[in-house]
Design an enzyme around this catalytic site. Sequence first.
Site, PDB file in Angstrom:
ATOM      1  N   GLN A   1       0.769  -1.241   0.000  1.00 42.46           N
ATOM      2  CA  GLN A   1       0.000   0.000   0.000  1.00 42.46           C
ATOM      3  C   GLN A   1       0.798   1.288   0.000  1.00 42.46           C
ATOM      4  O   GLN A   1       0.469   2.219  -0.733  1.00 42.46           O
ATOM      5  CB  GLN A   1      -0.962   0.020   1.198  1.00 42.46           C
ATOM      6  CG  GLN A   1      -1.892   1.216   1.214  1.00 42.46           C
ATOM      7  CD  GLN A   1      -2.844   1.246   2.381  1.00 42.46           C
ATOM      8  OE1 GLN A   1      -3.450   2.267   2.677  1.00 42.46           O
ATOM      9  NE2 GLN A   1      -3.006   0.139   3.075  1.00 42.46           N
TER      10      GLN A   1
ATOM     11  N   ASN B   1      12.193 -10.874 -13.878  1.00 40.90           N
ATOM     12  CA  ASN B   1      12.871 -11.671 -12.858  1.00 40.90           C
ATOM     13  C   ASN B   1      14.210 -11.008 -12.564  1.00 40.90           C
ATOM     14  O   ASN B   1      15.164 -11.138 -13.334  1.00 40.90           O
ATOM     15  CB  ASN B   1      13.065 -13.102 -13.356  1.00 40.90           C
ATOM     16  CG  ASN B   1      13.722 -13.995 -12.312  1.00 40.90           C
ATOM     17  OD1 ASN B   1      14.094 -13.540 -11.223  1.00 40.90           O
ATOM     18  ND2 ASN B   1      13.864 -15.278 -12.636  1.00 40.90           N
TER      19      ASN B   1
ATOM     20  N   ASN C   1       9.617   0.148  -2.098  1.00 42.60           N
ATOM     21  CA  ASN C   1       9.376   0.080  -0.656  1.00 42.60           C
ATOM     22  C   ASN C   1       9.749  -1.290  -0.118  1.00 42.60           C
ATOM     23  O   ASN C   1       9.053  -1.870   0.716  1.00 42.60           O
ATOM     24  CB  ASN C   1       7.921   0.439  -0.311  1.00 42.60           C
ATOM     25  CG  ASN C   1       6.895  -0.509  -0.919  1.00 42.60           C
ATOM     26  OD1 ASN C   1       7.160  -1.182  -1.919  1.00 42.60           O
ATOM     27  ND2 ASN C   1       5.707  -0.557  -0.339  1.00 42.60           N
ATOM     28  N   PHE C   2      10.880  -1.807  -0.620  1.00 43.75           N
ATOM     29  CA  PHE C   2      11.426  -3.050  -0.095  1.00 43.75           C
ATOM     30  C   PHE C   2      11.956  -2.829   1.321  1.00 43.75           C
ATOM     31  O   PHE C   2      12.100  -1.693   1.779  1.00 43.75           O
ATOM     32  CB  PHE C   2      12.587  -3.544  -0.975  1.00 43.75           C
ATOM     33  CG  PHE C   2      12.196  -3.874  -2.389  1.00 43.75           C
ATOM     34  CD1 PHE C   2      11.191  -4.783  -2.663  1.00 43.75           C
ATOM     35  CD2 PHE C   2      12.867  -3.284  -3.457  1.00 43.75           C
ATOM     36  CE1 PHE C   2      10.847  -5.098  -3.963  1.00 43.75           C
ATOM     37  CE2 PHE C   2      12.532  -3.592  -4.759  1.00 43.75           C
ATOM     38  CZ  PHE C   2      11.516  -4.503  -5.020  1.00 43.75           C
TER      39      PHE C   2
ATOM     40  N   TYR D   1       4.411  -2.110   9.491  1.00 44.80           N
ATOM     41  CA  TYR D   1       3.141  -2.223   8.782  1.00 44.80           C
ATOM     42  C   TYR D   1       2.260  -1.065   9.232  1.00 44.80           C
ATOM     43  O   TYR D   1       2.655  -0.266  10.089  1.00 44.80           O
ATOM     44  CB  TYR D   1       2.490  -3.575   9.067  1.00 44.80           C
ATOM     45  CG  TYR D   1       3.298  -4.745   8.536  1.00 44.80           C
ATOM     46  CD1 TYR D   1       3.072  -5.236   7.252  1.00 44.80           C
ATOM     47  CD2 TYR D   1       4.292  -5.320   9.306  1.00 44.80           C
ATOM     48  CE1 TYR D   1       3.823  -6.300   6.758  1.00 44.80           C
ATOM     49  CE2 TYR D   1       5.048  -6.380   8.823  1.00 44.80           C
ATOM     50  CZ  TYR D   1       4.807  -6.864   7.553  1.00 44.80           C
ATOM     51  OH  TYR D   1       5.560  -7.895   7.052  1.00 44.80           O
ATOM     52  N   GLU D   2       1.087  -0.974   8.661  1.00 43.80           N
ATOM     53  CA  GLU D   2       0.191   0.145   8.950  1.00 43.80           C
ATOM     54  C   GLU D   2       0.060   0.425  10.447  1.00 43.80           C
ATOM     55  O   GLU D   2       0.354   1.522  10.917  1.00 43.80           O
ATOM     56  CB  GLU D   2      -1.188  -0.137   8.344  1.00 43.80           C
ATOM     57  CG  GLU D   2      -2.283   0.831   8.756  1.00 43.80           C
ATOM     58  CD  GLU D   2      -2.035   2.250   8.295  1.00 43.80           C
ATOM     59  OE1 GLU D   2      -2.235   3.176   9.094  1.00 43.80           O
ATOM     60  OE2 GLU D   2      -1.625   2.442   7.129  1.00 43.80           O
TER      61      GLU D   2
ATOM     62  N   ASP E   1       0.352   3.810   5.941  1.00 42.72           N
ATOM     63  CA  ASP E   1       0.670   3.429   4.566  1.00 42.72           C
ATOM     64  C   ASP E   1       0.346   4.543   3.571  1.00 42.72           C
ATOM     65  O   ASP E   1       1.236   5.150   2.987  1.00 42.72           O
ATOM     66  CB  ASP E   1      -0.097   2.156   4.192  1.00 42.72           C
ATOM     67  CG  ASP E   1       0.612   0.892   4.672  1.00 42.72           C
ATOM     68  OD1 ASP E   1       1.846   0.850   4.616  1.00 42.72           O
ATOM     69  OD2 ASP E   1      -0.069  -0.049   5.089  1.00 42.72           O
TER      70      ASP E   1
ATOM     71  N   GLY F   1      -8.654  20.801  17.551  1.00 45.40           N
ATOM     72  CA  GLY F   1      -8.363  22.186  17.212  1.00 45.40           C
ATOM     73  C   GLY F   1      -8.599  23.176  18.323  1.00 45.40           C
ATOM     74  O   GLY F   1      -8.521  24.382  18.104  1.00 45.40           O
ATOM     75  N   GLY F   2      -8.947  22.676  19.516  1.00 50.63           N
ATOM     76  CA  GLY F   2      -9.145  23.595  20.631  1.00 50.63           C
ATOM     77  C   GLY F   2     -10.594  23.965  20.870  1.00 50.63           C
ATOM     78  O   GLY F   2     -10.911  24.592  21.887  1.00 50.63           O
TER      79      GLY F   2
END
Length: 409
Positions: free
Chosen positions: A17, A73, A96-97, A138-139, A168, A243-244
């Site tokens: 992702q 390959n 993103n290896f 991971y996420e 992700d 945001g307050g």
Amino acid sequence: MGKALDGVRVLDMTHVQSGPSATQILAWFGADVIKVEMPGRGDITRSQLRDKSNVDSLYFTMLNSNKRSITINMKSPQGQEAFIKLLEQSDVLIENFGPGVLDRQGFPWDRIQKINPRVIYASVKGFGPGPYVDCKAYETVAQAMGGSMSTTGWHDGPPTSTGAQIGDSGTGMHLVAGVLAALLQRTQTGRGQRVEVAMQDCVLNLVRVKMRDQQRLVHGPLREYPNTEFGEAVPRSGNASGGGQPGQALVCAPGGENDYAYVIIQPQGWAPLMRLVGREELIEDPAYATPEARLSHLPDCFGILQAWTSQRSKIEVMQALNEIDVPCGPILSMKDLIEDRSMYDRGMLVEVPHPERGNYVQVALPIRLSDNDVPVERSPLLGEHTDEILASVGYDADAIAAMRTAGAI
């Protein structure tokens, strides 16, 4: 009409992702995104979470629109030769290896620079340099270690992940910004450069207001939070507005699991709200008249509003509150959204035909450029464009056939 990234070629070696969410944005902006996949398998998400057997999953199709797919390959000498030819004619390489994977395949940054000094090499990693650099992310791991989970949920419950994929896809959006900046700088320098983003860092950037509150906490309780006790770290604060301004999800009719409207009480909104719900006497009541006074009565304030919202649908609540300029949002479920024709009319949701799985609904590009027409195309089949891509870098039909026989593609 041309597109913003016409003429830009992206070698997309990403999977799952974080990377594909970035390269999909680049493809929608008009780049020629070539998804480089392993023969016979491809991106692992092609087969994950399938709702139909033996077809690409929605997980894959939702993240790979408008791309072309080539199978190479990378362990084959012929495959590496083809990759080099593509790299020579590309503007951006994205992966993103895990740390060092592309280096071990024989393509460290210094070699990539020699092959193509103008190429931008962009990477997504879990963590930046430091003690976690070799850890997998991971996420939800990114949400945990980027500060999001510790500040999400209810004070008396466990840390909670958000449904928004900030680890992700949130990182993917940061990567897009880096790649576009590098492409722009290349017009001045003529050189490519490294672009690196770490999932932990990007999540932290997205929860920066909580880092704000961590520093405020040193000087005393955070009064806009609904919490009654504060420790040394920013607490989980339920649905309080970041945001307050006080905010809360209020029950609406008929009382289903998503029959809520999120309402924010701004200082200028108190009097109109009290007139709307028939409690005008509270406009001048000293216990409620000012924002500071209301902070100690927030449960009562929202209880008064909920007595009114619970008799109306969430859409009716939104309409009534918007008429008096009070910020309000109905809680829209995925079912609400996928059935909302206005989302299709304005092109945010698109029904896309697919030759194997049939039609599916795709979330489209949320960024609008006035001079760009961005039609949403289906995701590619595995290796669908291998022959045409290889032909574009000089391979003839016989050479391509020989590569296929040798298992290089």
